[in-house]
Design an enzyme around this catalytic site. Structure first.
Site, short mmCIF file in Angstrom:
data_model
loop_
_atom_site.label_atom_id
_atom_site.label_comp_id
_atom_site.label_asym_id
_atom_site.label_seq_id
_atom_site.Cartn_x
_atom_site.Cartn_y
_atom_site.Cartn_z
N VAL A 9 0.87 -1.18 0.00
CA VAL A 9 0.00 0.00 0.00
C VAL A 9 0.90 1.22 0.00
O VAL A 9 2.07 1.16 0.39
CB VAL A 9 -0.96 0.03 1.21
CG1 VAL A 9 -2.02 -1.05 1.09
CG2 VAL A 9 -0.19 -0.10 2.51
N SER A 10 0.37 2.35 -0.42
CA SER A 10 1.21 3.53 -0.65
C SER A 10 1.49 4.34 0.60
O SER A 10 2.49 5.05 0.66
CB SER A 10 0.56 4.45 -1.70
OG SER A 10 0.43 3.76 -2.92
N SER A 11 0.62 4.27 1.61
CA SER A 11 0.79 5.15 2.76
C SER A 11 0.45 4.44 4.05
O SER A 11 -0.25 3.41 4.06
CB SER A 11 -0.09 6.41 2.62
OG SER A 11 -1.46 6.04 2.67
N GLN A 14 -3.30 4.15 4.71
CA GLN A 14 -3.97 3.02 4.07
C GLN A 14 -3.76 1.73 4.85
O GLN A 14 -4.65 0.88 4.93
CB GLN A 14 -3.44 2.84 2.64
CG GLN A 14 -3.95 3.88 1.67
CD GLN A 14 -3.39 3.64 0.28
OE1 GLN A 14 -2.18 3.60 0.07
NE2 GLN A 14 -4.28 3.46 -0.68
#
Length: 493
Positions: A9-11, A14
């Protein structure tokens, strides 16, 4: 050989505040993954810890198959995807994407993989473009961004934050960020160095600093960490003091020298630092950076830090000596002290300029030069009359010509791109005019300071050392000496 599932996931938001990562992991386990590797990073980055570990296992021949939910979970960069596929094929490792029909063993599967990778990269580029357009829209509207300490954002404008921030038990009162910010500035003016100002503020509010302890195996990082409700490092304090927001301006892209811009006087009623204070702060910081601080023992005299050797161009250190040291010690009276400057490189025997020069000789030459300059400026002020309208600089005239041409074209065929270009040129003209006016104000302030201090040289010699230091730093660039004589006094005005 294992089947390894890779989730990303990017962050951090998230990962913690949604079920995206948990859902990926459950699907990968159901698809037969024997081990999971997880990254919380952007897919366009190549320094992902788990991804690099995965590729290292592939190169060792320990992975039979990699399972991902979608191809963009593996990477969003097409060059990275191609190099990854080459490594997988070279080490006979299959790739399976649950939501995509991918089979590396067929030509159609490879083509499909490259197409999906290209689409993922295009989506990243489009997202970046949308973000850039959004930021540019905010800049065009002059919207305040990232308020520094002491400020808050109200109605898209910077305003001083006077809301309660700390409760001082001993004094039984509440204090705001704006008040603390002003105390930090005053501490710099009184202590003259970033570190001493921080020490005063930290002691006042009970902020403790401690050495940064690194964990085993981590790269060592120097410095100290402040622990408390607010904190500054010396470098952070310097950046904060130089932030144009504190002077009533709105800066954009400060770290990008090619694209940086400043809108002046956007919140003059919420100016934390005046123009005069700004010049004094810049003078203190520049002087400290060059001569290692006001607190140095070598800088305790009025001309300290301004004296340079004519032969090797190095700075000259101060030293002292007593004519009657032993007699004064025997009689219990203060010794008759003399103060000198000497080239610091002579002490290392790397310069031939051995002879010392008395401080009184240097200050007499400085006062003489400044007194003559004050007389010249006073004479010019009496004879020269200021024009009613001052001509614009060549840079502004060139921009006005471009602006006129664009306005004519826009009048004939209106266009949003032309309107944007017109607004940008108008902003450039405003910035240039402001910079020129501020430069003239600085010159005027220096002239007024010179006329105030040196209209009477004899009276000036009785001024305090602190006043002399401040004025000399403001007006003198360098005093060049050789063989016990002053060769040149360079003025800043």
């Amino acid at each position: 050989m294992k089947i390894i599932g890779y989730a990303r996931v990017s962050s951090r938001e998230q990962a913690e505040n949604s079920h995206a990562l948990e859902m990926q992991c459950d699907r990968l386990k159901a698809a037969g993954a024997e081990e999971l590797l997880i990254d919380i990073e952007s897919g366009s980055r190549n320094d992902r810890k788990s991804f690099n570990k995965l590729m290292d296992l592939v190169k060792r021949g320990q992975v039979k198959e990699i399972v991902v939910t979608r191809l963009d979970r593996l990477t969003r960069s097409l060059p990275t995807l191609r190099s990854t596929i080459d490594d997988l094929q070279k080490h006979d490792c299959n790739l399976r994407a649950l939501d995509d029909s991918i089979d590396l063993k067929t030509a159609a599967g490879k083509f499909h993989l490259n197409m999906l990778g290209a689409l993922a990269e295009m989506e990243v580029d489009r997202l970046s473009e949308r973000v850039q357009h959004g930021w540019q829209h905010l800049r065009d509207r002059k919207v305040a961004m990232n308020p520094p300490f002491g400020y808050t954002k109200i109605n898209d404008q910077h305003q001083l934050d006077y809301s309660p921030f700390l409760c001082l038990i001993n004094e039984r009162r509440e204090i705001s960020k704006a008040e603390i910010a002003r105390e930090i500035i005053d501490a710099l003016f009184s202590r003259k160095t970033l570190r001493l100002a921080l020490r005063e503020i930290n002691e006042r509010y009970g902020i403790q600093t401690f050495a940064h302890n690194n964990k085993a195996g981590e790269k060592k990082k120097g410095g100290r960490v402040a622990q408390g409700v607010f904190k500054f490092s010396p470098g952070g304090l310097r950046n904060w003091l130089l932030n144009p927001v504190l002077r009533g301006h709105l800066p954009y892209l400060r770290r990008d020298s090619d694209r940086s811009q400043i809108h002046y006087d956007t919140h003059p009623d919420h100016q934390l630092i005046s123009d005069d204070e700004s010049r004094e702060i810049e003078s203190i910081l520049a002087h400290n950076q060059q001569f290692k601080g006001y607190g140095s023992t070598a800088l305790k005299y009025p001309c300290s830090g301004l004296v340079f050797c004519a032969e090797c161009r190095a700075s000259c250190y101060s030293l002292s000596g007593a004519n009657n040291y032993h007699k004064a010690k025997k009689l219990g009276i203060p010794p008759d002290m003399n103060y000198y400057f000497q080239c610091k490189n002579w002490r290392l025997r790397s310069c031939n300029n051995k002879k010392v020069i008395r401080m009184e000789i240097i200050e007499a030459a400085v006062v003489d030069s400044l007194t003559k300059k004050a007389a010249q400026i006073a004479a010019i002020a009496q004879t020269v009359t200021k024009p009613a309208i001052e001509p614009e600089s060549p840079e502004i005239q060139k921009l006005r010509s471009q602006l006129f041409q664009l306005q004519e074209v826009n009048a004939i065929a209106p266009n949003d791109a032309i309107k944007t270009a017109i607004a940008q040129i108008e902003s450039q003209i405003t910035q240039l005019r402001y910079s020129l006016s501020k430069s003239q104000e600085i010159n005027t302030a220096s002239h007024e300071l010179l006329l105030w201090a040196f209209s009477d040289a004899e009276l000036w010699m009785n001024a305090s050392n602190d006043d002399k230091k401040r004025v000399y730093r403001e007006l003198i660039e360098a005093v060049v000496v050789q063989d016990g004589q002053v060769v040149e006094v360079r003025l800043k005005i």
